[in-house]
Structure formats: structure tokens, C-alpha cells
Design an enzyme around this catalytic site. Structure first.
Site, mmCIF file in Angstrom:
data_model
loop_
_atom_site.group_PDB
_atom_site.id
_atom_site.type_symbol
_atom_site.label_atom_id
_atom_site.label_comp_id
_atom_site.label_asym_id
_atom_site.label_seq_id
_atom_site.Cartn_x
_atom_site.Cartn_y
_atom_site.Cartn_z
ATOM 1 N N ASN A 96 -6.448 -4.039 -5.049
ATOM 2 C CA ASN A 96 -7.658 -3.344 -5.345
ATOM 3 C C ASN A 96 -7.823 -2.038 -6.226
ATOM 4 O OD1 ASN A 96 -7.730 -2.884 -2.447
ATOM 5 N ND2 ASN A 96 -9.319 -1.636 -2.812
ATOM 6 N N HIS B 272 -10.480 -2.845 7.235
ATOM 7 C CA HIS B 272 -11.225 -3.614 6.351
ATOM 8 C C HIS B 272 -11.494 -4.912 6.879
ATOM 9 C CE1 HIS B 272 -9.095 -1.325 3.044
ATOM 10 N NE2 HIS B 272 -10.222 -1.151 2.734
ATOM 11 N N ASP C 166 0.805 -1.108 -0.154
ATOM 12 C CA ASP C 166 -0.188 0.076 0.012
ATOM 13 C C ASP C 166 0.755 1.156 0.119
ATOM 14 O OD1 ASP C 166 -2.926 -1.284 0.577
ATOM 15 O OD2 ASP C 166 -1.147 -2.381 1.773
ATOM 16 N N TYR D 88 -1.605 4.363 -6.288
ATOM 17 C CA TYR D 88 -2.532 5.062 -5.949
ATOM 18 C C TYR D 88 -3.020 6.269 -6.737
ATOM 19 C CZ TYR D 88 -3.062 2.614 -1.403
ATOM 20 O OH TYR D 88 -3.049 1.539 -0.667
#
Length: 327
Positions: free
Chosen positions: A115, A218, A44, A80
């Protein structure tokens, strides 16, 4: 040669023919002369250096040099907010090449998709063109890295999550190459099960983007808990390593030997975002940026989590009997 051969093959096949490949692609990674292996895990991260991404990268360089790492694992959400727009997207330079510049990080990077990556041009991240731009880059949907006594099974977890299909909100996901979805998931689960069953490696480590067990924002990914976890348990894997929750986390399962490790602190983190979890299982929860390292031999593995300043947050050791290796 092995990498370039496989990428050449990919680049000259149609999506339709690739879709029906039934065996996970394999890569070989040598261990050190002393029989050990060491690597970093980060997830991430891709925010052009912002949200402390650059500071995490600096600490990765320091830890990487200290441990003489063999490679880096990325647990996904590499760019991102919406993946890459194509192979010429400047974000590949701005979020990867220009950030992870330390000499110790000029090793192979094994990447899975998250995702957020699926909201862009997925095939751009899978393209051999990126590998030509930076030799470190290797990203496939699902694949295996064999390092002798340890095998890594990288699993494409995003297509499992129903919400991305039934309620994508304002987002558009790039599902090219995985439709029809149920056929794709069924084949993937069979391939993972078969590969794990056939593995003679002393250590089995599975890497995916999404959480299976997590006290983060999450939380539990129900689809993975129901579909993937039983396969992991049946095949006695040692570690499930993921990102998705922007934290550093270690959960030790009470119903199997599996250790669940979250390394999703590569850039933006969610301060104070923690759910209740059984304290007997929750060994670490850190709601900030950082990274994870692992050193592993035939008989022992050492896992360490570091914060953005290089402070050690958590250490965990796992031992195996030498005679339990190849049955």
C-alpha cells in the site's frame, strides 16, 4: 532473455492494452542440480537502512550464503513512506542497491507492491529501467514464477482494500492501470483461480502484501478473507506469504491445510502490538525485525524465521508424499 523480452513488451504497450491482458505473466526459475530450492522472504523494508534495515540485510546475506539461496521474495512496501517518485528517485539506490550488497543476495528478487508503494509512482517500480539499473529487480502487479515442482503466485492485494478508496485520509494513491476497480479485481480473481486450478506443481505458494490471518496491528484483511481466501482453499494451496504487519508470524489454520506466514520485519517494527489469537493456531508471533527462509524439495519444506541478530526464532517442517505430486 525471457525477462528482457517481457519488459520490452511492457514498455511498448499502452496502459489501456495492458489492462486487458487476461493471463498472468509467467517466469521460469530453475531448481538446483540436487532438485532443491531455497529462498528468503523479507517485507516492509525500504527505509534507507534505518530502523535496523541494514542489520536485517546483513543477516539476509549470512543466511543467504549458508542456504545458497536461489532468489529473494519481497512481500511489498518496498519504499517508504510513499513509494518512488519516479525511475530516477534516489531511494532505489538508498533503500535497495546500497543496502542488499552481500554476494549471496545478488540473485533475482521477485517483488510485489504494498500500500505504501501505491502512494508513489507505481509504474516506476514496474519499469524495465529499474531492472537495467539493477538486474535483480523484478516487480509486477501479479505474476507467476514456475520452479518445476513449486509454483509461486504473486497477487496484487492493495486494490482489494476498500479503505484506500473510500477513506484515503491525507494520502494519494496511484490507481492508474487498475480502473475500473471492480473489473480489475474480477479479472485478477479469475486469473488466480484459473492458474491455481491448472497448476500441476507439487507445491503452491501464494504471495501478497496484505494479511489474511494475522494477530498484528492490521489483523485480518476482510476483503481478502472474503474474496481471495475461498479461491486459495478451493485450490489446496500450501502457503500464503505476506507482509503488511511489521512482525514475523506463523498461523496454522484449523479449517484448511494453508499455513499463513508473515514476513514484514524488514525495517520498522511495532513492539508489543499483538491481538488475541487462538493459541492452537498461532505458532509464532515476534514483534521485531527479521526475515524468513524456506528450503524446499519435492517431498519436504523447511521454514525458518530469524531475528535481526540471526537467532532462529521458529522452525516448521511440512512433508508431502512423493506420489501425491502430479495428478
Amino acid at each position: 532473455k525471457g525477462l528482457s523480452a517481457i519488459f520490452h513488451f511492457q514498455g511498448n504497450q499502452t496502459l489501456e492494452s495492458l489492462k486487458f491482458l487476461t493471463e498472468l505473466q509467467r517466469f521460469e526459475h530453475p531448481v538446483k542440480a540436487d532438485g532443491s530450492l531455497s529462498f528468503l522472504v523479507v517485507g516492509d523494508w525500504g527505509r534507507k537502512g534505518l530502523y535496523n534495515q541494514s542489520l536485517v540485510a546483513t543477516q539476509m546475506g549470512v543466511v543467504g550464503e549458508k542456504l545458497d539461496i536461489d532468489f529473494v521474495i519481497s512481500t511489498g512496501d518496498n519504499f517508504y513512506e510513499d513509494g518512488l517518485t519516479g525511475v530516477s528517485d534516489p531511494a532505489f539506490n538508498e533503500s535497495f542497491i546500497n543496502i542488499y550488497t552481500a554476494s549471496s543476495l545478488q540473485k533475482q528478487w521477485y517483488n510485489v507492491l504494498g500500500n505504501h508503494d501505491y502512494r508513489g509512482d507505481v509504474e516506476a517500480q514496474l519499469s524495465p529501467i529499474l531492472t537495467k539499473m539493477d538486474h535483480r529487480w523484478l516487480c509486477l502487479r501479479s505474476f507467476i514464477v514456475n520452479a518445476g515442482f513449486v509454483e509461486f503466485f504473486f497477487v496484487d492485494t492493495t486494490p482489494f482494500v476498500n479503505e484506500y478508496f473510500t477513506d484515503p485520509k491525507e494520502y494519494t494513491y496511484d490507481w492508474k492501470g487498475i480502473l475500473p476497480r471492480q473489473e480489475y479485481l474480477s479479472n485478477l480473481l479469475k486469473d488466480v483461480d484459473s492458474a491455481l486450478r491448472d497448476s500441476t506443481a507439487k507445491w503452491k505458494i501464494v504471495v501478497g502484501h496484505h494479511t489474511i490471518k494475522s494477530a498484528g496491528q492490521h489483523g485480518i484483511t476482510i476483503e481478502l478473507e472474503e474474496q481471495l481466501l475461498p479461491i486459495l482453499q478451493a485450490n489446496n494451496i500450501d502457503l500464503y506469504v505476506n507482509g503488511h504487519d511489521h512482525c514475523l508470524e506463523h498461523i496454522s489454520s484449523t479449517d484448511s491445510q494453508i499455513q499463513f506466514l508473515t514476513s514484514g520485519g524488514g525495517s520498522k517494527a511495532w513492539r508489543g502490538d499483538i491481538r488475541e489469537w487462538n493459541p492452537e493456531e498461532l505458532k509464532l508471533y515476534y514483534d521485531g525485525q527479521g526475515l524468513m527462509s524456506m528450503q524446499i524439495t519435492q517431498t519436504h519444506g523447511d521454514i525458518v524465521f530469524y531475528d535481526v541478530f540471526g537467532n532462529v526464532l521458529h522452525k516448521w517442517g511440512i512433508s508431502k508424499d512423493l506420489d501425491a505430486a502430479e495428478l
